[in-house]
Design a protein around this motif. Structure first.
Motif, PDB file in Angstrom:
ATOM      1  N   ALA A 122       0.837  -1.194   0.000  1.00  0.00           N
ATOM      2  CA  ALA A 122       0.000   0.000   0.000  1.00  0.00           C
ATOM      3  C   ALA A 122       0.868   1.239   0.000  1.00  0.00           C
ATOM      4  O   ALA A 122       2.079   1.175   0.125  1.00  0.00           O
ATOM      5  CB  ALA A 122      -0.928   0.000   1.208  1.00  0.00           C
ATOM      6  N   ILE A 123       0.215   2.400  -0.128  1.00  0.00           N
ATOM      7  CA  ILE A 123       0.951   3.664  -0.154  1.00  0.00           C
ATOM      8  C   ILE A 123       1.642   3.904   1.174  1.00  0.00           C
ATOM      9  O   ILE A 123       2.784   4.311   1.241  1.00  0.00           O
ATOM     10  CB  ILE A 123      -0.004   4.815  -0.505  1.00  0.00           C
ATOM     11  N   GLY A 124       0.887   3.686   2.252  1.00  0.00           N
ATOM     12  CA  GLY A 124       1.483   3.848   3.576  1.00  0.00           C
ATOM     13  C   GLY A 124       2.222   2.576   3.961  1.00  0.00           C
ATOM     14  O   GLY A 124       1.789   1.458   3.659  1.00  0.00           O
ATOM     15  N   GLY A 174      -3.647   3.805 -11.373  1.00  0.00           N
ATOM     16  CA  GLY A 174      -2.515   4.567 -11.902  1.00  0.00           C
ATOM     17  C   GLY A 174      -1.688   5.201 -10.802  1.00  0.00           C
ATOM     18  O   GLY A 174      -0.443   5.189 -10.851  1.00  0.00           O
ATOM     19  N   VAL A 175      -2.349   5.757  -9.793  1.00  0.00           N
ATOM     20  CA  VAL A 175      -1.618   6.355  -8.662  1.00  0.00           C
ATOM     21  C   VAL A 175      -0.838   5.284  -7.911  1.00  0.00           C
ATOM     22  O   VAL A 175       0.315   5.492  -7.511  1.00  0.00           O
ATOM     23  CB  VAL A 175      -2.604   7.078  -7.717  1.00  0.00           C
ATOM     24  N   GLN A 176      -1.444   4.106  -7.727  1.00  0.00           N
ATOM     25  CA  GLN A 176      -0.751   3.025  -7.032  1.00  0.00           C
ATOM     26  C   GLN A 176       0.444   2.530  -7.840  1.00  0.00           C
ATOM     27  O   GLN A 176       1.510   2.226  -7.276  1.00  0.00           O
ATOM     28  CB  GLN A 176      -1.738   1.885  -6.771  1.00  0.00           C
ATOM     29  N   ALA A 177       0.286   2.449  -9.153  1.00  0.00           N
ATOM     30  CA  ALA A 177       1.419   2.045  -9.996  1.00  0.00           C
ATOM     31  C   ALA A 177       2.556   3.060  -9.912  1.00  0.00           C
ATOM     32  O   ALA A 177       3.734   2.689  -9.881  1.00  0.00           O
ATOM     33  CB  ALA A 177       0.948   1.887 -11.443  1.00  0.00           C
ATOM     34  N   TRP A 178       2.209   4.337  -9.849  1.00  0.00           N
ATOM     35  CA  TRP A 178       3.221   5.391  -9.679  1.00  0.00           C
ATOM     36  C   TRP A 178       3.955   5.217  -8.349  1.00  0.00           C
ATOM     37  O   TRP A 178       5.163   5.422  -8.264  1.00  0.00           O
ATOM     38  CB  TRP A 178       2.526   6.735  -9.762  1.00  0.00           C
ATOM     39  N   ALA A 179       3.201   4.830  -7.313  1.00  0.00           N
ATOM     40  CA  ALA A 179       3.829   4.623  -6.006  1.00  0.00           C
ATOM     41  C   ALA A 179       4.741   3.403  -6.009  1.00  0.00           C
ATOM     42  O   ALA A 179       5.787   3.388  -5.358  1.00  0.00           O
ATOM     43  CB  ALA A 179       2.749   4.466  -4.934  1.00  0.00           C
ATOM     44  N   LEU A 180       4.353   2.351  -6.752  1.00  0.00           N
ATOM     45  CA  LEU A 180       5.178   1.145  -6.794  1.00  0.00           C
ATOM     46  C   LEU A 180       6.522   1.379  -7.474  1.00  0.00           C
ATOM     47  O   LEU A 180       7.463   0.617  -7.268  1.00  0.00           O
ATOM     48  CB  LEU A 180       4.420   0.034  -7.523  1.00  0.00           C
ATOM     49  N   GLU A 181       6.599   2.423  -8.278  1.00  0.00           N
ATOM     50  CA  GLU A 181       7.873   2.758  -8.932  1.00  0.00           C
ATOM     51  C   GLU A 181       8.802   3.539  -8.013  1.00  0.00           C
ATOM     52  O   GLU A 181       9.875   3.959  -8.430  1.00  0.00           O
ATOM     53  CB  GLU A 181       7.601   3.571 -10.193  1.00  0.00           C
ATOM     54  N   GLY A 182       8.386   3.713  -6.764  1.00  0.00           N
ATOM     55  CA  GLY A 182       9.239   4.399  -5.790  1.00  0.00           C
ATOM     56  C   GLY A 182       8.974   5.875  -5.653  1.00  0.00           C
ATOM     57  O   GLY A 182       9.739   6.576  -4.979  1.00  0.00           O
ATOM     58  N   ASN A 183       7.922   6.401  -6.259  1.00  0.00           N
ATOM     59  CA  ASN A 183       7.605   7.821  -6.161  1.00  0.00           C
ATOM     60  C   ASN A 183       6.781   8.100  -4.912  1.00  0.00           C
ATOM     61  O   ASN A 183       5.988   7.263  -4.461  1.00  0.00           O
ATOM     62  CB  ASN A 183       6.816   8.268  -7.397  1.00  0.00           C
ATOM     63  N   ASP A 184       6.958   9.275  -4.371  1.00  0.00           N
ATOM     64  CA  ASP A 184       6.215   9.688  -3.182  1.00  0.00           C
ATOM     65  C   ASP A 184       4.877  10.284  -3.622  1.00  0.00           C
ATOM     66  O   ASP A 184       4.833  11.301  -4.308  1.00  0.00           O
ATOM     67  CB  ASP A 184       7.029  10.731  -2.393  1.00  0.00           C
TER      68      ASP A 184
END
Length: 435
Positions: free
Chosen positions: A5-7, A349-359
């Motif tokens: 998850a994001i957190g 899409g936001v979760q995929a962005w987070a999985l790439e290591g982005n905050d």
């Protein structure tokens, strides 16, 4: 392997469940049952009191101090009423329908977490009857079975109006459970699990109401439709269906339908608390206290959040008129389901962005709010267009034959159809009397 998850949170550990001794399992089951029954009794009384105050009257104030025994008196009154079984009913199904509607309402609460792990008579155990890797899907499946009770009640009554109520309930469940299931998808993406205890643990920092506001809005609307509550109480609309699916029921059989309705209200409120309001986690600023999320205090926060949703049910029933059936179905299929589908893509899409290591700590809530405002704007624009006066009818459409008496009784024209000139009675000339 579950998606992170994001957190930051640890992998969900369900090893604490299934190890309780038999006496503790029975104690938990009785506690859940007692909580639901007491909540129903309280909700009936509080609903009548709150509705009365909103309508500038007193409400129940005769039985017991401040009328607190009114719910008990209503139950005794229903139990003492004569149980009538009309002729022409399918008796086995007719008697089984209230049971099918009631039992799943209680079963769904088995995987709802009330709090963290505590000590009960020297045994460490989580404040939850049990948990499953697919607990949320279990709740969705069990509550869907409960709707069969309403459908079968309408069908087995052997009467027109209950049958119409049962058919409405069927279409209502199909329509709004699709939207409800789509609202769960974004939660699963962010939490990385379908276990209710894991979803609550994933919200230790930020509640999903902020990260997944569109999902929360879709779920809240869908849960009102799922529980047949005003303004979505069309399967039991007394304005056109007498009493709807339970018209032919009386005494305790009727009481079981009412019990199922209020238990379902509590269940969907508890699920909303679990998925979007952090579950048993303390709200800010109470979470600044070190002991707020330990011991028995989380039970207080959980029950308070559930009652916030129950108050919302009461508020809606008091203030909003019932929707027309076509409005209700159009709202579900043309707004809720498309919005939920698009939002799942955006959240993915936001979760995929987070999985790439982005905050995405700031991005996630901003996208959530912007998407919600965009849907509200589209809805407002659409409503404004509907309020505009219609232009002159299309001559081609106007010339289409439409006979309002074709079926033997007058019917209004459908959208796009117009009555021919011959169907409009000529105005009578006004006679002027002299005298």
């Amino acid at each position: 392997m579950s998606l992170p998850a994001i957190g930051p949170h640890e992998t969900v550990d369900l090893s604490a469940f299934g190890r309780d001794p038999l006496w503790l399992i029975l104690l938990k089951a009785v506690a859940v049952f007692a909580f639901l029954v007491l909540t129903v009794l309280s909700a009936i009384l509080i609903e009548r009191k709150v509705m009365a105050r909103m309508q500038h009257r007193y409400g129940p104030n005769r039985l017991g101090p401040f009328g607190i025994l009114q719910s008990l008196a209503d139950g005794i009154k229903l139990a003492l009423k004569e149980g009538i079984t009309p002729n022409g009913v399918d008796k086995p199904v007719y008697l089984l329908a209230p049971i099918i509607a009631t039992i799943p309402a209680f079963l769904a609460f088995a995987v709802i977490p009330f709090g963290p792990e505590v000590s009960i008579l020297g045994t460490r155990t989580p404040l939850q009857l049990t948990d499953l890797p697919v607990a949320v899907l279990y709740i969705l499946a069990v509550t869907s079975i409960g709707v069969y009770g309403i459908v079968l009640a309408g069908w087995s009554s052997g009467s027109t109006y209950p049958l119409l109520g049962g058919l409405r309930s069927t279409a209502q469940v199909i329509s709004y459970e699709v939207a409800m299931g789509l609202s769960f998808a974004a939660v699963f993406l962010y939490a990385g699990t379908m276990a209710t205890s894991g979803i609550v643990a994933a919200q230790d920092g930020t509640w999903y109401i902020f990260l997944l506001l569109p999902s929360f809005a879709v779920y809240v609307i869908s849960m009102v439709g799922e529980t047949n509550r005003a303004p979505f109480d069309l399967p039991e609309a007394e304005g056109e269906l007498v009493g709807g699916f339970h018209t032919e029921y009386s005494s305790l059989k009727f009481a079981m339908f009412m019990l199922a309705e209020y238990v379902n209200m509590t269940t969907v409120s508890a699920l909303a608390t679990t998925l979007f309001l952090g579950g048993w986690h303390a709200p800010w600023p109470l979470n600044l206290w070190d002991g707020a999320n330990s011991g028995w205090w989380p039970v207080v926060w959980f029950v308070a959040k559930v009652w916030v949703f129950l108050f919302g049910f009461i508020w809606l029933r008091t203030t909003l008129p019932r929707l027309r059936y076509d409005q209700f179905m159009r709202f579900g299929w043309q707004l809720l389901i498309p919005s939920a589908l698009v939002w799942v893509l955006v959240a993915g899409g936001v979760q995929a962005w987070a999985l790439e290591g982005n905050d995405v700590t700031v991005l996630a809530p901003v996208v959530s709010v912007v998407f919600t405002l965009g849907v509200i704007g589209v809805l407002a624009l659409r409503h404004r267009r509907q309020q505009e006066p219609p232009g002159p009818p299309d001559p081609q459409t106007y010339s289409l034959p439409f006979d309002p008496m074709a079926g033997g009784f007058p019917v209004p024209p459908l959208p796009g159809q117009y009555l021919p000139e011959s169907a409009h009675p000529a105005p009578k000339s006004q006679e002027v009397s002299h005298g």
